[in-house]
Motif scaffolding. Structure first.
Motif, PDB file in Angstrom:
ATOM      1  N   LEU A  71      -7.867   7.763  -1.631  1.00 28.82           N
ATOM      2  CA  LEU A  71      -8.406   7.715  -0.267  1.00 28.82           C
ATOM      3  C   LEU A  71      -8.614   6.271   0.185  1.00 28.82           C
ATOM      4  O   LEU A  71      -8.378   5.938   1.351  1.00 28.82           O
ATOM      5  CB  LEU A  71      -9.708   8.502  -0.182  1.00 28.82           C
ATOM      6  N   LEU A  72      -9.042   5.413  -0.721  1.00 30.50           N
ATOM      7  CA  LEU A  72      -9.224   3.997  -0.392  1.00 30.50           C
ATOM      8  C   LEU A  72      -7.882   3.339  -0.063  1.00 30.50           C
ATOM      9  O   LEU A  72      -7.779   2.559   0.890  1.00 30.50           O
ATOM     10  CB  LEU A  72      -9.907   3.272  -1.553  1.00 30.50           C
ATOM     11  N   ILE A  73      -6.853   3.678  -0.824  1.00 27.67           N
ATOM     12  CA  ILE A  73      -5.516   3.141  -0.555  1.00 27.67           C
ATOM     13  C   ILE A  73      -5.012   3.633   0.798  1.00 27.67           C
ATOM     14  O   ILE A  73      -4.440   2.864   1.580  1.00 27.67           O
ATOM     15  CB  ILE A  73      -4.540   3.526  -1.681  1.00 27.67           C
ATOM     16  N   LYS A  74      -5.241   4.912   1.094  1.00 26.59           N
ATOM     17  CA  LYS A  74      -4.819   5.452   2.392  1.00 26.59           C
ATOM     18  C   LYS A  74      -5.549   4.766   3.539  1.00 26.59           C
ATOM     19  O   LYS A  74      -4.952   4.470   4.579  1.00 26.59           O
ATOM     20  CB  LYS A  74      -5.049   6.962   2.452  1.00 26.59           C
ATOM     21  N   LYS A  75      -6.842   4.495   3.353  1.00 36.47           N
ATOM     22  CA  LYS A  75      -7.615   3.797   4.379  1.00 36.47           C
ATOM     23  C   LYS A  75      -7.076   2.379   4.572  1.00 36.47           C
ATOM     24  O   LYS A  75      -6.924   1.909   5.699  1.00 36.47           O
ATOM     25  CB  LYS A  75      -9.092   3.760   3.992  1.00 36.47           C
ATOM     26  N   SER A  76      -6.756   1.715   3.473  1.00 35.78           N
ATOM     27  CA  SER A  76      -6.213   0.359   3.548  1.00 35.78           C
ATOM     28  C   SER A  76      -4.851   0.352   4.234  1.00 35.78           C
ATOM     29  O   SER A  76      -4.547  -0.554   5.016  1.00 35.78           O
ATOM     30  CB  SER A  76      -6.104  -0.240   2.150  1.00 35.78           C
ATOM     31  N   LEU A  77      -4.034   1.359   3.959  1.00 38.58           N
ATOM     32  CA  LEU A  77      -2.730   1.471   4.615  1.00 38.58           C
ATOM     33  C   LEU A  77      -2.898   1.692   6.113  1.00 38.58           C
ATOM     34  O   LEU A  77      -2.172   1.099   6.921  1.00 38.58           O
ATOM     35  CB  LEU A  77      -1.914   2.607   3.992  1.00 38.58           C
ATOM     36  N   LEU A  97      -0.105   6.044  -7.605  1.00 42.88           N
ATOM     37  CA  LEU A  97      -0.299   5.322  -8.858  1.00 42.88           C
ATOM     38  C   LEU A  97      -1.634   5.666  -9.511  1.00 42.88           C
ATOM     39  O   LEU A  97      -1.793   5.510 -10.708  1.00 42.88           O
ATOM     40  CB  LEU A  97      -0.221   3.822  -8.617  1.00 42.88           C
ATOM     41  N   SER A  98      -2.587   6.111  -8.729  1.00 39.19           N
ATOM     42  CA  SER A  98      -3.902   6.456  -9.254  1.00 39.19           C
ATOM     43  C   SER A  98      -4.076   7.971  -9.240  1.00 39.19           C
ATOM     44  O   SER A  98      -3.599   8.656  -8.345  1.00 39.19           O
ATOM     45  CB  SER A  98      -4.994   5.807  -8.406  1.00 39.19           C
ATOM     46  N   LYS A  99      -4.765   8.451 -10.243  1.00 39.59           N
ATOM     47  CA  LYS A  99      -5.080   9.882 -10.284  1.00 39.59           C
ATOM     48  C   LYS A  99      -6.476  10.157  -9.723  1.00 39.59           C
ATOM     49  O   LYS A  99      -6.825  11.285  -9.444  1.00 39.59           O
ATOM     50  CB  LYS A  99      -4.963  10.395 -11.712  1.00 39.59           C
ATOM     51  N   ASN A 100      -7.236   9.095  -9.520  1.00 37.39           N
ATOM     52  CA  ASN A 100      -8.581   9.195  -8.982  1.00 37.39           C
ATOM     53  C   ASN A 100      -8.494   9.406  -7.474  1.00 37.39           C
ATOM     54  O   ASN A 100      -7.951   8.575  -6.745  1.00 37.39           O
ATOM     55  CB  ASN A 100      -9.346   7.914  -9.315  1.00 37.39           C
ATOM     56  N   ILE A 101      -9.048  10.514  -6.989  1.00 30.11           N
ATOM     57  CA  ILE A 101      -8.945  10.859  -5.567  1.00 30.11           C
ATOM     58  C   ILE A 101      -9.650   9.844  -4.674  1.00 30.11           C
ATOM     59  O   ILE A 101      -9.174   9.546  -3.584  1.00 30.11           O
ATOM     60  CB  ILE A 101      -9.450  12.299  -5.297  1.00 30.11           C
ATOM     61  N   SER A 102     -10.754   9.259  -5.142  1.00 30.62           N
ATOM     62  CA  SER A 102     -11.455   8.270  -4.318  1.00 30.62           C
ATOM     63  C   SER A 102     -10.618   7.003  -4.165  1.00 30.62           C
ATOM     64  O   SER A 102     -10.618   6.378  -3.107  1.00 30.62           O
ATOM     65  CB  SER A 102     -12.835   7.955  -4.896  1.00 30.62           C
ATOM     66  N   LYS A 103      -9.881   6.633  -5.203  1.00 27.76           N
ATOM     67  CA  LYS A 103      -8.996   5.463  -5.115  1.00 27.76           C
ATOM     68  C   LYS A 103      -7.826   5.739  -4.175  1.00 27.76           C
ATOM     69  O   LYS A 103      -7.416   4.878  -3.411  1.00 27.76           O
ATOM     70  CB  LYS A 103      -8.467   5.075  -6.496  1.00 27.76           C
ATOM     71  N   PHE A 111       0.825  -1.212   0.000  1.00 24.87           N
ATOM     72  CA  PHE A 111       0.000   0.000   0.000  1.00 24.87           C
ATOM     73  C   PHE A 111       0.858   1.261   0.000  1.00 24.87           C
ATOM     74  O   PHE A 111       0.503   2.263  -0.631  1.00 24.87           O
ATOM     75  CB  PHE A 111      -0.954   0.008   1.195  1.00 24.87           C
ATOM     76  N   LEU A 112       1.972   1.229   0.699  1.00 27.33           N
ATOM     77  CA  LEU A 112       2.849   2.392   0.755  1.00 27.33           C
ATOM     78  C   LEU A 112       3.446   2.704  -0.617  1.00 27.33           C
ATOM     79  O   LEU A 112       3.536   3.872  -1.011  1.00 27.33           O
ATOM     80  CB  LEU A 112       3.961   2.157   1.775  1.00 27.33           C
ATOM     81  N   THR A 113       3.835   1.677  -1.354  1.00 24.50           N
ATOM     82  CA  THR A 113       4.401   1.923  -2.681  1.00 24.50           C
ATOM     83  C   THR A 113       3.347   2.396  -3.677  1.00 24.50           C
ATOM     84  O   THR A 113       3.701   2.977  -4.708  1.00 24.50           O
ATOM     85  CB  THR A 113       5.098   0.672  -3.244  1.00 24.50           C
ATOM     86  N   MET A 114       2.084   2.174  -3.390  1.00 22.30           N
ATOM     87  CA  MET A 114       1.029   2.721  -4.248  1.00 22.30           C
ATOM     88  C   MET A 114       0.914   4.235  -4.096  1.00 22.30           C
ATOM     89  O   MET A 114       0.408   4.914  -4.994  1.00 22.30           O
ATOM     90  CB  MET A 114      -0.327   2.102  -3.895  1.00 22.30           C
ATOM     91  N   LEU A 115       1.362   4.746  -2.956  1.00 22.07           N
ATOM     92  CA  LEU A 115       1.208   6.172  -2.672  1.00 22.07           C
ATOM     93  C   LEU A 115       2.483   6.984  -2.858  1.00 22.07           C
ATOM     94  O   LEU A 115       2.416   8.181  -3.119  1.00 22.07           O
ATOM     95  CB  LEU A 115       0.711   6.360  -1.240  1.00 22.07           C
ATOM     96  N   LYS A 116       3.642   6.356  -2.688  1.00 25.07           N
ATOM     97  CA  LYS A 116       4.893   7.117  -2.698  1.00 25.07           C
ATOM     98  C   LYS A 116       5.855   6.526  -3.696  1.00 25.07           C
ATOM     99  O   LYS A 116       5.899   5.312  -3.838  1.00 25.07           O
ATOM    100  CB  LYS A 116       5.511   7.127  -1.305  1.00 25.07           C
ATOM    101  N   PRO A 117       6.609   7.326  -4.386  1.00 21.99           N
ATOM    102  CA  PRO A 117       6.760   8.774  -4.281  1.00 21.99           C
ATOM    103  C   PRO A 117       5.627   9.535  -4.957  1.00 21.99           C
ATOM    104  O   PRO A 117       5.354  10.675  -4.617  1.00 21.99           O
ATOM    105  CB  PRO A 117       8.090   9.057  -4.968  1.00 21.99           C
ATOM    106  N   VAL A 118       4.949   8.883  -5.919  1.00 23.10           N
ATOM    107  CA  VAL A 118       3.824   9.506  -6.615  1.00 23.10           C
ATOM    108  C   VAL A 118       2.672   8.504  -6.584  1.00 23.10           C
ATOM    109  O   VAL A 118       2.877   7.327  -6.859  1.00 23.10           O
ATOM    110  CB  VAL A 118       4.201   9.828  -8.082  1.00 23.10           C
TER     111      VAL A 118
END
Length: 93
Positions: free
Chosen positions: A36-42, A28-34, A19-26
């Motif tokens: 937020l879902l990744i952040k919730k999962s992390l 992977l998704s440009k969709n804000i709802s996705k 989950f962390l690599t999905m968010l950093k450094p950039v």
């Protein structure tokens, strides 16, 4: 039993890294709802890390108790994934 609990901890570490690599450094998704879902999962996976650390530590002194708690936690994760609403899960059935 300690090794089994430790393997669950390692599995959780892998999910945290995933989950962390999905968010950093950039993200992977440009969709804000996705995002937020990744952040919730992390956040959930990070909370799970603390729990699995405690269970692995508990397994040294009370192995069967730790095994029962670990098994119940896997069941909780399973049902929380199954019962997640379709909108939140990100895909249709």
């Amino acid at each position: 039993i300690v090794l089994y609990c430790f393997s669950a901890l390692l599995n959780n570490i892998a999910w945290n890294l995933f989950f962390l690599t999905m968010l950093k450094p950039v993200p992977l998704s440009k969709n804000i709802s996705k995002i937020l879902l990744i952040k919730k999962s992390l956040k959930e996976a990070s909370f799970g890390f603390i729990i699995y650390c405690l269970i692995t530590t508990l397994a040294w002194w009370f192995p069967y108790t730790a095994l029962v708690i670990n098994t119940l936690l896997w069941i909780v994760w399973l049902f929380s994934a199954i019962m997640k609403p379709e909108k939140e899960s990100g895909h249709a059935a």
